[in-house]
Structure formats: structure tokens, C-alpha cells
Design a protein around this motif. Structure first.
Motif, PDB file in Angstrom:
ATOM      1  N   GLY A 112       0.917  -1.200   0.013  1.00 34.22           N
ATOM      2  CA  GLY A 112      -0.061  -0.148   0.041  1.00 34.22           C
ATOM      3  C   GLY A 112       0.871   1.297   0.109  1.00 34.22           C
ATOM      4  N   GLY A 113       2.240   1.157  -0.138  1.00 36.33           N
ATOM      5  CA  GLY A 113       3.087   2.158  -0.008  1.00 36.33           C
ATOM      6  C   GLY A 113       2.793   3.285  -1.389  1.00 36.33           C
ATOM      7  N   TYR A 114       2.121   2.809  -2.308  1.00 39.62           N
ATOM      8  CA  TYR A 114       1.786   3.693  -3.431  1.00 39.62           C
ATOM      9  C   TYR A 114       0.567   4.632  -3.412  1.00 39.62           C
ATOM     10  CZ  TYR A 114       5.368   1.166  -6.075  1.00 39.62           C
ATOM     11  OH  TYR A 114       6.505   0.573  -6.591  1.00 39.62           O
ATOM     12  N   GLY A 115       0.115   4.517  -2.085  1.00 41.55           N
ATOM     13  CA  GLY A 115      -1.099   5.235  -1.353  1.00 41.55           C
ATOM     14  C   GLY A 115      -0.739   6.153  -0.054  1.00 41.55           C
ATOM     15  N   GLU A 116      -1.684   7.288  -0.087  1.00 37.74           N
ATOM     16  CA  GLU A 116      -1.320   8.100   0.905  1.00 37.74           C
ATOM     17  C   GLU A 116      -1.581   7.596   2.365  1.00 37.74           C
ATOM     18  OE1 GLU A 116      -2.813  12.182  -1.003  1.00 37.74           O
ATOM     19  OE2 GLU A 116      -4.281  10.968  -0.305  1.00 37.74           O
ATOM     20  N   TYR A 117      -2.378   6.497   2.653  1.00 39.14           N
ATOM     21  CA  TYR A 117      -2.394   5.617   3.693  1.00 39.14           C
ATOM     22  C   TYR A 117      -2.275   4.318   3.667  1.00 39.14           C
ATOM     23  CZ  TYR A 117      -3.850  10.510   5.597  1.00 39.14           C
ATOM     24  OH  TYR A 117      -3.871  11.833   5.872  1.00 39.14           O
ATOM     25  N   LEU A 118      -1.871   3.457   4.509  1.00 39.86           N
ATOM     26  CA  LEU A 118      -1.807   1.958   4.316  1.00 39.86           C
ATOM     27  C   LEU A 118      -2.093   1.267   5.808  1.00 39.86           C
ATOM     28  CD1 LEU A 118       0.916   0.443   5.532  1.00 39.86           C
ATOM     29  CD2 LEU A 118       1.735   1.366   3.384  1.00 39.86           C
TER      30      LEU A 118
END
Length: 334
Positions: A112-118
Motif C-alpha cells: 500500500g506504499g503507493y497510496g497516501e495511507y495504509l
């Protein structure tokens, strides 16, 4: 939140707005600041072998700040700067007993590091020392990959080491080989553009791959290598490693080639070569890598060649599939 979503092999990542994740029991929510682009992501979204499911938010070389804590979490609080081991296992199989959840047959990704939150299990989280930058934190995962391989190699003090390749995995392998007691270290790659960086990371010499490389490597090392680390991941490179290594030597393949390959078993047999294929890491590899960064023994800026925004990620991701001059690209999400 905004995230780069995998849509399927042959399609670029798409920037979409998704629901913000919520923590379950034992979980934390991480506001991602930095995430590295890994060659494994490129391989596994190519459609040539294994593949991620459409709708996946990739990114496993990340660091960021805890913004929410689920029930039952101990040892972490909002505001902590962390990274996380990007896999969790069943906890009772042979792989989990070895501390390597990546190889668990029931492994669940913590991507999920390609999103703002994980969302990440607190059991997989590693608190980063306050002295580290967010760029440092996003280098813990690639450092842990190579540290795990060095542990499996059972390298002896003074061993001669050859590292095939010039990318991030090769560079971190050079770094750990130097720190963990190697004698002479030679880096070999078809391109000379990372020669200076390989020397900065700890190599004693650089050899450009070619027809004379076996003799040139032997001369630079003062004999055939005791251990060869293959960090390229293309067909034919394991056979090349076997040609280099000494009798009773070791070849460890970190390249994670997804194409069928051919070796000549007789050549390996006549040298009694040990072949190994290290994949993954343990929580302790993350912890030790973070501690080493804290001690200031490596400058992460040596490997980070570019930093891009989330909006630039899809185009950058596709660019990295072809020939390029990048070493490690980071996505800055805040």
C-alpha cells in the motif's frame, strides 16, 4: 485517499481516490511519506509469470507516520515513524518458524506504499530512530533483502566476494558484505555507470562484464570468488556465476528471474558448488538495518537516483520497465 492502483498486466497504474483505511485490532494506520519502486513490483505486474490482482495498491518499501492505532496495540502510538515487514504469515509453518513470512503459503501482503495511507499489523512494524529521515526509512526493506542473503551465505571472514549486477540489490549486497567481514569484493556489471557507486558502497574493484570477465574478476580478487551473489535476474546469469565461483564455493541468486533458465549441472557438480535462492527477510533483518542506518554507516542518498510525486508514478513505473539509468526511485507522498 489517493493511490496508484494496479489495473492489470499491460495497463499503467491509475491514480484513484479510495476510502481511507481503518485499523482493526492489533493494527496501525500509517500516513506514507516515502516509498521505493522495487524491481519485484515491475516483474510481478508484467503478466509474464506471477501477477497481482487488479485493484491492488502496490508499494512495499515504505516509511511514514502512525496516525491511528487500533485496539490492543502495545509499543506504538500516533506520531511514531515506522516501516513494516510487508508480509505476515500463519505463524506456525516452517517458513514462519524461520522468521520469514514471505515464504509462508498463507502469507498476506502488507502493501500500500503507493497510496497516501495504509493499514499494517503492529506485529510487523519497526519503529525508526528519530535520527533517520523518511528517505532512510524507505531503504530499510532493500537493505533487509541483502542482509538476509548474507546471513544465509554463511560468509567467513576474509572470503572473496563477487557481486553480479549494479542495481539497488547489488549495491546493498556489497554494503553488507563489506560490513560483515568479506575480504576483497568485486562488482561486475555490463554498464560502467554505477562503478563509482559500487566502490562507494564497499567494493574494492569494478569489472565490466564481457568475454574476459572471469579472468579479470579472478585477478582483481586474487583468485576465484568464494561466494558469488547474482543480483541481475536474467536467464544465463546463474550459469555465469557458476563459471566464476571457486571449487566448493557458493552461488546465491537474488535476481528473482521470472523466466525459464538453463544451467549446466555438470559444471556445478565438478566444482561441488552450493546453489542458494534467498528470498524474503525476518523482522530482525529490518531492525538491524534500521539500527545500522541510525549509526550512520551508509548514506541512503548514494542509491536514491530520483524522487517523483504520486501523480508522476504511473509514467515512471512504465519507464522503469525498459532500459533506464535509475538506481532507486522514491515516491514522495507528503
Amino acid at each position: 485517499m489517493r493511490a496508484a492502483v494496479f489495473k492489470g498486466a499491460g495497463q499503467p497504474l491509475a491514480i484513484e481516490t479510495l476510502d481511507d483505511p481503518k485499523p482493526g485490532p492489533g493494527e496501525v494506520i500509517l500516513k506514507v511519506h516515502r516509498c521505493g519502486i522495487c524491481g519485484t513490483d515491475l516483474h510481478l505486474t508484467s503478466g509474464h509469470a506471477f501477477d497481482f490482482q487488479p485493484g491492488t495498491v502496490l508499494g512495499h518499501e515504505y516509511s511514514g507516520e502512525i496516525v491511528e492505532v487500533g485496539s490492543g496495540v502495545e509499543g506504538f502510538r500516533t506520531g511514531d515513524i515506522i516501516t513494516a515487514v510487508p508480509s505476515v504469515g500463519c505463524g506456525h509453518c516452517a517458513a514462519c518458524a524461520e522468521g520469514n513470512p514471505v515464504l509462508c503459503h498463507e502469507t498476506k501482503p502488507v502493501f500500500g506504499g503507493y497510496g497516501e495511507y495504509l493499514r499494517a499489523p503492529a506485529s510487523a512494524a519497526v519503529k525508526l530512530p528519530s535520527t533517520l529521515s523518511l528517505a532512510d526509512g524507505a531503504l530499510v526493506e532493500p537493505l533487509a533483502v541483502s542482509l538476509h542473503a548474507l546471513r544465509l551465505a554463511t560468509m567467513r571472514p576474509g572470503d572473496k566476494v563477487l557481486v553480479l549486477g549494479g542495481g539497488a540489490v547489488a549495491l546493498t549486497t556489497i554494503y553488507w558484505a563489506r560490513r560483515l567481514g568479506a575480504g576483497r569484493i568485486v562488482a561486475a556489471s555490463r554498464s560502467e555507470r554505477r562503478a563509482a557507486l559500487a566502490l562507494e558502497m564497499g567494493a574494492d574493484a569494478f569489472v565490466q562484464s564481457g568475454d574476459a570477465e572471469v579472468a579479470e574478476v579472478s585477478e582483481a580478487l586474487g583468485g576465484s570468488p568464494d561466494i558469488v551473489f547474482e543480483c541481475v535476474g536474467v536467464p544465463g546469469i546463474i550459469q555465469k556465476a557458476i563459471a566464476h565461483v571457486r571449487t566448493y564455493g557458493q552461488v546465491l541468486s537474488l535476481g528473482f528471474c521470472i523466466d525459464p533458465d538453463t544451467i549446466m549441472p555438470a559444471m556445478a557438480a565438478l566444482k561441488a558448488v552450493k546453489l542458494g535462492f534467498p528470498v524474503g527477510y525476518a523482522l530482525r533483518d529490518f531492525q538491524y538495518s534500521a539500527e545500522t542506518l541510525h549509526a550512520g554507516r551508509v548514506d541512503p542518498a548514494r542509491m536514491i537516483s530520483s524522487t517523483v510525486s504520486l501523480e508522476q508514478l504511473p509514467a515512471t513505473f512504465e519507464m522503469l520497465r525498459g532500459p533506464n539509468t535509475e538506481t532507486k526511485v522514491h515516491v514522495a507522498l507528503s
